[in-house]
Enzyme design. Structure first.
Site, PDB file in Angstrom:
ATOM      1  N   LYS A 128      12.524  90.552  63.046  1.00  0.00           N
ATOM      2  CA  LYS A 128      12.297  91.046  61.677  1.00  0.00           C
ATOM      3  C   LYS A 128      13.616  91.063  60.907  1.00  0.00           C
ATOM      4  O   LYS A 128      13.698  90.642  59.765  1.00  0.00           O
ATOM      5  CB  LYS A 128      11.671  92.456  61.715  1.00  0.00           C
ATOM      6  CG  LYS A 128      10.206  92.432  62.128  1.00  0.00           C
ATOM      7  CD  LYS A 128       9.646  93.819  62.432  1.00  0.00           C
ATOM      8  CE  LYS A 128       8.230  93.691  62.999  1.00  0.00           C
ATOM      9  NZ  LYS A 128       7.638  94.979  63.374  1.00  0.00           N
ATOM     10  N   GLN A 163       9.172 101.101  64.073  1.00  0.00           N
ATOM     11  CA  GLN A 163       8.580 100.221  65.089  1.00  0.00           C
ATOM     12  C   GLN A 163       7.764 101.036  66.088  1.00  0.00           C
ATOM     13  O   GLN A 163       8.232 102.050  66.617  1.00  0.00           O
ATOM     14  CB  GLN A 163       9.699  99.430  65.807  1.00  0.00           C
ATOM     15  CG  GLN A 163       9.203  98.382  66.778  1.00  0.00           C
ATOM     16  CD  GLN A 163       8.415  97.248  66.119  1.00  0.00           C
ATOM     17  OE1 GLN A 163       8.660  96.891  64.971  1.00  0.00           O
ATOM     18  NE2 GLN A 163       7.463  96.680  66.832  1.00  0.00           N
ATOM     19  N   ASP A 166       4.598  98.755  56.096  1.00  0.00           N
ATOM     20  CA  ASP A 166       3.568  98.443  57.098  1.00  0.00           C
ATOM     21  C   ASP A 166       2.168  98.807  56.611  1.00  0.00           C
ATOM     22  O   ASP A 166       1.185  98.410  57.244  1.00  0.00           O
ATOM     23  CB  ASP A 166       3.833  99.280  58.366  1.00  0.00           C
ATOM     24  CG  ASP A 166       4.539  98.503  59.467  1.00  0.00           C
ATOM     25  OD1 ASP A 166       4.309  97.292  59.567  1.00  0.00           O
ATOM     26  OD2 ASP A 166       5.301  99.129  60.218  1.00  0.00           O
TER      27      ASP A 166
HETATM   28  N1  GUN Z   1       4.239  97.310  66.801  1.00  0.00           N
HETATM   29  C1  GUN Z   1       3.452  96.237  66.966  1.00  0.00           C
HETATM   30  N2  GUN Z   1       3.108  95.689  65.783  1.00  0.00           N
HETATM   31  C2  GUN Z   1       3.689  96.448  64.842  1.00  0.00           C
HETATM   32  C3  GUN Z   1       3.713  96.382  63.409  1.00  0.00           C
HETATM   33  O1  GUN Z   1       3.114  95.519  62.769  1.00  0.00           O
HETATM   34  N3  GUN Z   1       4.454  97.353  62.797  1.00  0.00           N
HETATM   35  C4  GUN Z   1       5.103  98.323  63.487  1.00  0.00           C
HETATM   36  N4  GUN Z   1       5.775  99.228  62.790  1.00  0.00           N
HETATM   37  N5  GUN Z   1       5.099  98.406  64.807  1.00  0.00           N
HETATM   38  C5  GUN Z   1       4.400  97.470  65.464  1.00  0.00           C
END
Ligand code: GUN
Length: 282
Positions: A49, A93, A116
């Site tokens: 990311k 995350q 998100d």
């Molecule tokens: N863990 C797995 N997929 C995601 C996501 O799309 N966002 C976040 N914040 N954590 C994750």
């Protein structure tokens, strides 16, 4: 002939557009990622990311916290990021270390910085059919990829395996808004194969490596594999790609399918939030 849904190539195209748009901005959008613990998969996702954010020209910061971080400490970081006018998107995350109340942490994020789309405000708006500040990235990426390949959503029957807040629930809501008829199934569902075999579009977010074989799918079904499973043989999806390939009309690969689309949507969301926040300031 089966068509591979090339998420990587569409994601690259979207990121190129975001990059060129970002170059024209007087101030860079900024993404902040909070990562707590030592989950190896999360570590890779966070790195990817940040790399993509840097490539597009965003400012980014990753706040890495230990496995024994307290809720108070996590909340303090979020409050600081909420107040920081330079930060446009905040992502925590998941999963968080054991013992941390995920809901409490996510709810601390200012909805207009929730890139998100996980806060109750944004998720609630999605559920009600109103526009949230941001749509959850994986569901948004799935719909974008299907629409890019002109796959008809209206009047289709979609079966979603998994009911997580990250994928299963929000993708079922988004697809219903596109007039698809959605059936959600989970590991307790009886006669699972009988249901998945009725799907025009099968979305698997079960987290079970190579679980979906051709016995689960209807001829000419569209197969979307959200699984990213680390096994002793390497990275694999929920779908046994080789086994299902011939029967499917469209199928996503792992890697190179939904994963890159998720990251591209995170970047798109961050830029959209940046624009919304700029409007607030006028
Ligand atoms: N863990 C797995 N997929 C995601 C996501 O799309 N966002 C976040 N914040 N954590 C994750």
């Amino acid at each position: 002939m089966t068509v591979i849904l090339d998420g990587k190539s569409l994601a690259d195209k979207i990121c190129e557009q975001l990059k060129s748009e970002t170059q024209k901005l007087s101030k860079k959008p900024k993404l902040a990622v909070i990562y707590a613990g030592d989950n190896p998969a999360s570590q890779i996702y966070v790195k990817n990311k940040q790399k993509k954010a840097d490539y597009i020209g965003f400012d980014s910061v990753v706040i890495s916290l230990p496995n024994d971080v307290t809720e108070e400490n996590l909340l303090e970081h979020i409050y600081i990021l909420n107040e920081d006018d330079d930060v446009n998107g905040i992502l925590v995350q998941l999963p968080l270390p054991e013992g941390i109340n995920t809901q409490k942490i996510i709810e601390a994020i200012e909805p207009v910085k929730d890139c998100d789309g996980f806060t109750a405000y944004n998720f609630g708006r999605l559920a009600l059919g109103y526009k949230p500040y941001a749509y959850p990235c994986t569901p948004k990426g799935i719909v974008k990829l299907l629409e890019h390949y002109n796959i008809k959503l209206q009047s289709s029957h979609t079966v979603v395996i998994g009911r997580s807040n990250i994928v299963g629930k929000p993708v079922s809501l988004l697809l219903q808004q596109k007039n698809s008829t959605v059936t959600m199934v989970n590991s307790y569902t009886k006669n699972l194969k009988d249901i998945t075999k009725t799907a025009d579009i099968l979305i698997s977010a079960a987290g079970l490596p190579n679980f979906i074989t051709k016995e689960f799918i209807k001829n000419n079904a569209v197969i979307v594999d959200v699984g990213i499973n680390r096994t002793e043989y390497g990275l694999t999806g929920d779908v046994d790609f080789n086994d299902c390939f011939e029967s499917a009309s469209f199928i996503t690969p792992v890697p190179g399918g939904i994963g890159p689309m998720t990251i591209a949507m995170l970047m798109e969301n961050t830029l959209e939030l940046y624009k919304i926040q700029r409007l607030f300031k006028i």
